[in-house]
Structure formats: structure tokens, C-alpha cells
Design a protein around this motif. Sequence first.
Motif, mmCIF file in Angstrom:
data_model
loop_
_atom_site.group_PDB
_atom_site.id
_atom_site.type_symbol
_atom_site.label_atom_id
_atom_site.label_comp_id
_atom_site.label_asym_id
_atom_site.label_seq_id
_atom_site.Cartn_x
_atom_site.Cartn_y
_atom_site.Cartn_z
ATOM 1 N N TRP A 69 -11.128 -24.469 28.035
ATOM 2 C CA TRP A 69 -11.125 -24.871 26.624
ATOM 3 C C TRP A 69 -9.866 -24.349 25.936
ATOM 4 C CZ3 TRP A 69 -14.647 -28.026 24.165
ATOM 5 C CH2 TRP A 69 -14.506 -28.136 22.782
ATOM 6 N N ALA A 70 -9.559 -23.080 26.194
ATOM 7 C CA ALA A 70 -8.389 -22.456 25.555
ATOM 8 C C ALA A 70 -7.112 -23.174 25.983
ATOM 9 C CB ALA A 70 -8.315 -20.976 25.919
ATOM 10 N N LEU A 71 -7.009 -23.512 27.238
ATOM 11 C CA LEU A 71 -5.802 -24.211 27.709
ATOM 12 C C LEU A 71 -5.691 -25.567 27.009
ATOM 13 C CD1 LEU A 71 -5.905 -23.349 31.527
ATOM 14 C CD2 LEU A 71 -4.212 -22.554 29.871
ATOM 15 N N ARG A 72 -6.781 -26.323 27.007
ATOM 16 C CA ARG A 72 -6.729 -27.652 26.400
ATOM 17 C C ARG A 72 -6.439 -27.572 24.899
ATOM 18 N NH1 ARG A 72 -10.843 -31.851 24.983
ATOM 19 N NH2 ARG A 72 -11.516 -30.066 23.761
ATOM 20 N N ASP A 73 -7.050 -26.584 24.271
ATOM 21 C CA ASP A 73 -6.877 -26.387 22.833
ATOM 22 C C ASP A 73 -5.432 -26.017 22.468
ATOM 23 O OD1 ASP A 73 -8.586 -26.617 20.723
ATOM 24 O OD2 ASP A 73 -8.736 -24.444 20.417
ATOM 25 N N ASN A 74 -4.692 -25.570 23.466
ATOM 26 C CA ASN A 74 -3.311 -25.142 23.208
ATOM 27 C C ASN A 74 -2.295 -26.089 23.834
ATOM 28 O OD1 ASN A 74 -3.068 -22.351 21.741
ATOM 29 N ND2 ASN A 74 -4.946 -22.310 22.966
ATOM 30 N N GLY A 75 -2.687 -27.328 23.972
ATOM 31 C CA GLY A 75 -1.715 -28.356 24.338
ATOM 32 C C GLY A 75 -1.599 -28.665 25.812
ATOM 33 N N VAL A 76 -2.486 -28.079 26.633
ATOM 34 C CA VAL A 76 -2.410 -28.357 28.075
ATOM 35 C C VAL A 76 -3.143 -29.661 28.388
ATOM 36 C CG1 VAL A 76 -3.287 -27.563 30.324
ATOM 37 C CG2 VAL A 76 -2.097 -25.980 28.806
ATOM 38 N N ASP A 77 -2.485 -30.532 29.153
ATOM 39 C CA ASP A 77 -3.174 -31.752 29.596
ATOM 40 C C ASP A 77 -3.222 -31.861 31.122
ATOM 41 O OD1 ASP A 77 -0.499 -32.198 29.945
ATOM 42 O OD2 ASP A 77 -0.417 -34.089 28.838
ATOM 43 N N ARG A 78 -2.449 -30.996 31.819
ATOM 44 C CA ARG A 78 -2.468 -31.008 33.277
ATOM 45 C C ARG A 78 -2.584 -29.565 33.750
ATOM 46 N NH1 ARG A 78 1.920 -32.573 31.346
ATOM 47 N NH2 ARG A 78 3.678 -31.859 32.562
ATOM 48 N N VAL A 79 -3.370 -29.372 34.806
ATOM 49 C CA VAL A 79 -3.607 -28.007 35.284
ATOM 50 C C VAL A 79 -3.403 -27.943 36.787
ATOM 51 C CG1 VAL A 79 -5.335 -26.166 35.560
ATOM 52 C CG2 VAL A 79 -5.305 -27.525 33.460
ATOM 53 N N VAL A 80 -2.644 -26.931 37.210
ATOM 54 C CA VAL A 80 -2.609 -26.561 38.628
ATOM 55 C C VAL A 80 -3.357 -25.248 38.747
ATOM 56 C CG1 VAL A 80 -1.208 -25.891 40.595
ATOM 57 C CG2 VAL A 80 -0.387 -27.652 39.055
ATOM 58 N N SER A 81 -4.333 -25.245 39.608
ATOM 59 C CA SER A 81 -5.154 -24.056 39.785
ATOM 60 C C SER A 81 -4.855 -23.461 41.157
ATOM 61 C CB SER A 81 -6.615 -24.495 39.699
ATOM 62 O OG SER A 81 -7.438 -23.522 40.259
ATOM 63 N N VAL A 82 -4.473 -22.206 41.171
ATOM 64 C CA VAL A 82 -4.130 -21.563 42.447
ATOM 65 C C VAL A 82 -5.244 -20.596 42.824
ATOM 66 C CG1 VAL A 82 -2.443 -20.115 43.638
ATOM 67 C CG2 VAL A 82 -1.665 -21.738 41.887
ATOM 68 N N ALA A 83 -5.674 -20.652 44.070
ATOM 69 C CA ALA A 83 -6.745 -19.754 44.505
ATOM 70 C C ALA A 83 -6.586 -19.447 45.990
ATOM 71 C CB ALA A 83 -8.093 -20.407 44.263
ATOM 72 N N THR A 84 -6.929 -18.235 46.373
ATOM 73 C CA THR A 84 -6.917 -17.916 47.798
ATOM 74 C C THR A 84 -8.148 -18.525 48.462
ATOM 75 O OG1 THR A 84 -8.112 -15.857 47.429
ATOM 76 C CG2 THR A 84 -5.693 -15.726 47.466
ATOM 77 N N VAL A 85 -8.002 -18.840 49.725
ATOM 78 C CA VAL A 85 -9.129 -19.366 50.502
ATOM 79 C C VAL A 85 -9.118 -18.762 51.894
ATOM 80 C CG1 VAL A 85 -9.301 -21.591 49.280
ATOM 81 C CG2 VAL A 85 -7.785 -21.402 51.261
ATOM 82 N N GLY A 86 -10.294 -18.812 52.525
ATOM 83 C CA GLY A 86 -10.400 -18.505 53.948
ATOM 84 C C GLY A 86 -10.427 -19.826 54.697
ATOM 85 N N CYS A 87 -9.836 -19.856 55.888
ATOM 86 C CA CYS A 87 -9.781 -21.142 56.603
ATOM 87 C C CYS A 87 -10.936 -21.293 57.585
ATOM 88 C CB CYS A 87 -8.429 -21.343 57.278
ATOM 89 S SG CYS A 87 -7.889 -20.039 58.372
ATOM 90 N N ILE A 88 -11.481 -22.494 57.593
ATOM 91 C CA ILE A 88 -12.554 -22.869 58.531
ATOM 92 C C ILE A 88 -12.014 -23.895 59.526
ATOM 93 C CG2 ILE A 88 -14.848 -23.904 58.732
ATOM 94 C CD1 ILE A 88 -15.445 -22.913 55.869
ATOM 95 N N HIS A 89 -11.331 -24.901 59.029
ATOM 96 C CA HIS A 89 -10.783 -25.949 59.906
ATOM 97 C C HIS A 89 -9.694 -25.366 60.802
ATOM 98 C CE1 HIS A 89 -8.876 -29.616 61.281
ATOM 99 N NE2 HIS A 89 -9.941 -30.268 60.845
ATOM 100 N N ARG A 90 -9.682 -25.812 62.071
ATOM 101 C CA ARG A 90 -8.733 -25.179 62.997
ATOM 102 C C ARG A 90 -7.275 -25.516 62.717
ATOM 103 N NH1 ARG A 90 -8.305 -29.501 66.440
ATOM 104 N NH2 ARG A 90 -10.262 -30.599 66.733
ATOM 105 N N ASP A 91 -7.006 -26.553 61.933
ATOM 106 C CA ASP A 91 -5.609 -26.861 61.600
ATOM 107 C C ASP A 91 -5.067 -25.966 60.486
ATOM 108 O OD1 ASP A 91 -5.705 -28.792 63.439
ATOM 109 O OD2 ASP A 91 -5.678 -30.492 62.038
ATOM 110 N N LEU A 92 -5.943 -25.228 59.843
ATOM 111 C CA LEU A 92 -5.494 -24.333 58.764
ATOM 112 C C LEU A 92 -5.330 -22.922 59.327
ATOM 113 C CD1 LEU A 92 -7.767 -25.467 55.787
ATOM 114 C CD2 LEU A 92 -5.291 -25.774 55.991
ATOM 115 N N LEU A 93 -4.264 -22.263 58.888
ATOM 116 C CA LEU A 93 -3.983 -20.902 59.375
ATOM 117 C C LEU A 93 -3.624 -20.024 58.188
ATOM 118 C CD1 LEU A 93 -1.514 -21.833 62.271
ATOM 119 C CD2 LEU A 93 -3.932 -21.226 62.503
ATOM 120 N N PRO A 94 -3.896 -18.720 58.295
ATOM 121 C CA PRO A 94 -3.459 -17.828 57.219
ATOM 122 C C PRO A 94 -1.961 -17.981 56.971
ATOM 123 C CG PRO A 94 -4.965 -16.689 58.683
ATOM 124 C CD PRO A 94 -4.682 -18.024 59.330
ATOM 125 N N GLY A 95 -1.586 -18.002 55.709
ATOM 126 C CA GLY A 95 -0.178 -18.193 55.337
ATOM 127 C C GLY A 95 0.121 -19.603 54.897
#
Length: 253
Positions: A69-95
Motif C-alpha cells: 500500500w505504501a509503495l503504491r501510495d507513493n507513486g510506485v506502479d511496478r515492483v521487483v521483489s527480491v527474495a532468497t530461495v532454496g532449490c528443489i528442481h535439479r536445474d537450479l543451484l545455489p548462486g
Amino acid sequence: MLGIIGGTGLTQLANLEITHRKVARTPYGEPSGALTFGRLCDQDVVFLARHGYGHTIPPHAVNYRANLWALRDNGVDRVVSVATVGCIHRDLLPGMLVVPDQIIDYTHGRESTFFVGNDKPVTHLDFTFPYCDAMRAALLRAAASADIRLRDGGVYGAVQGPRLETAAEINRMERDGCDMVGMTGMPEAYLARELELCYAAVGAVVNYAAGRGASADGIQMEEIQAVLGEVMSQVRRLLEQLVTDEATVCPLP
Ligand code: HPA
């Protein structure tokens, strides 16, 4: 304007020329911290650290509604959200970095809609494709031009946390179709949809999920720390390329 939500390992953007900070109030309470306004590669952006600038707010206690809400209220219309994840699929690797295209929500007890209260109509929004195509495509383009390896697509399994999973839970998530696991993807993505924000996520893989690969005997926090710094420097490069590309595509007046 672009909003960037940073997760674990990304509580600030090194190259952001900060212009000001703003403590935002919302009908849903307080966001995780003050909004940080600034210029990244000559583009206006707003940054918010999801877990607070001191990294003190656990995933289940984040006020996702107030943040968006705060982002939108302050003029944001596009968001990139960054988050760490653990990998399950074998094509994904740490890093590695990944831009998921689907979500399975295993969280519970989180405030997950703005449509509450007697004055609000019951509202069911389409969420077949949970992420904004335009933002996903922009991230993929930025990765290609900055020569950053990034996997296109994958199913993000959003878990409650703050504990990590058991090996059996990860096996079940894999059977469900999850490629990665993280604790903050929901309800953030859905709330962004309710606010009509163009929202996409970048998953930074920091560990093998429980019972997999190097986590076969348990997840080692030291290994996460060892990967975190490098993978977040890739994220910073990606974000800088993203805003640089945007400047080329839509030059400022
Ligand atoms: N599980 C849940 N969330 C996570 C993990 C994990 O293995 N790694 C980073 N965020």
C-alpha cells in the motif's frame, strides 16, 4: 516509478543515490521501514527492506499489506521483489537467479487481501498467472544484456517459516510441482495484484532445499552466508541493468 522490495541479504542498494526517506502510514499499519527514495542509474526508484533495515521482521510477521500500500501510495506502479530461495528442481543451484512464473501458497494466517470490512464487496481476482509478464520480460532482457545467468520460470512454493522444511515436506513440494521454496512470496504477489501493480519476483538461490544436494544431511547456515554475498551482487547488477534498460526504452522527458 519502480519499487524494489529487498529481502534477506538485500537491505540496501549500494549504488542508490538516496534523495530522502519517508515514514509512510497506511490504513493497514506500518510498513517494514521507511521508504527509501533515490536514483539508481539516473532513474527514480523506491526501495523497501521487507524484513526491516535491521533484518528483524520474520517472514510470517511482515506487514505485506502495509508495504505494498505504501509503495503504491507513493507513486510506485511496478515492483521487483527480491527474495532468497532454496532449490528443489535439479536445474537450479545455489548462486543462481530465477524468475518464477507460478506460485503454490502453503502459508497460513497472513493478512492476504485488502478487501475486508463491511464496506468492501467480496472480491475474487483472477490469479491464474501470478506475475506480471511485462516485468518478467524486462528482468529476462536485463539479465541477457548484463550477461547474468538467470532461469526463466519455475514454481515458487511459499511456506510459512520461520523454520526451514523437513526433507519429507520438500519431497511433497516437489511432487506438487514446486521448483523452489521461499517464505515471502505470498501474500505479497497477490496483494500486488489487488493493487494492480505490475509485480515480478527474482529468486536468489542460496541453498539446496532440505534433504537435497549439499543439504542432504541438513541445511548449513554457513553455506547460505557463503553464497548470499555473491548472489546479491548479481541481483544488484541485474537491477541496475533493468533501470538502465528502462531509461533507454522510455527516455525521461
Ligand atoms: N526454505 C525456505 N525458505 C528459504 C530457503 C529454504 O530452504 N532458503 C531461502 N529461503
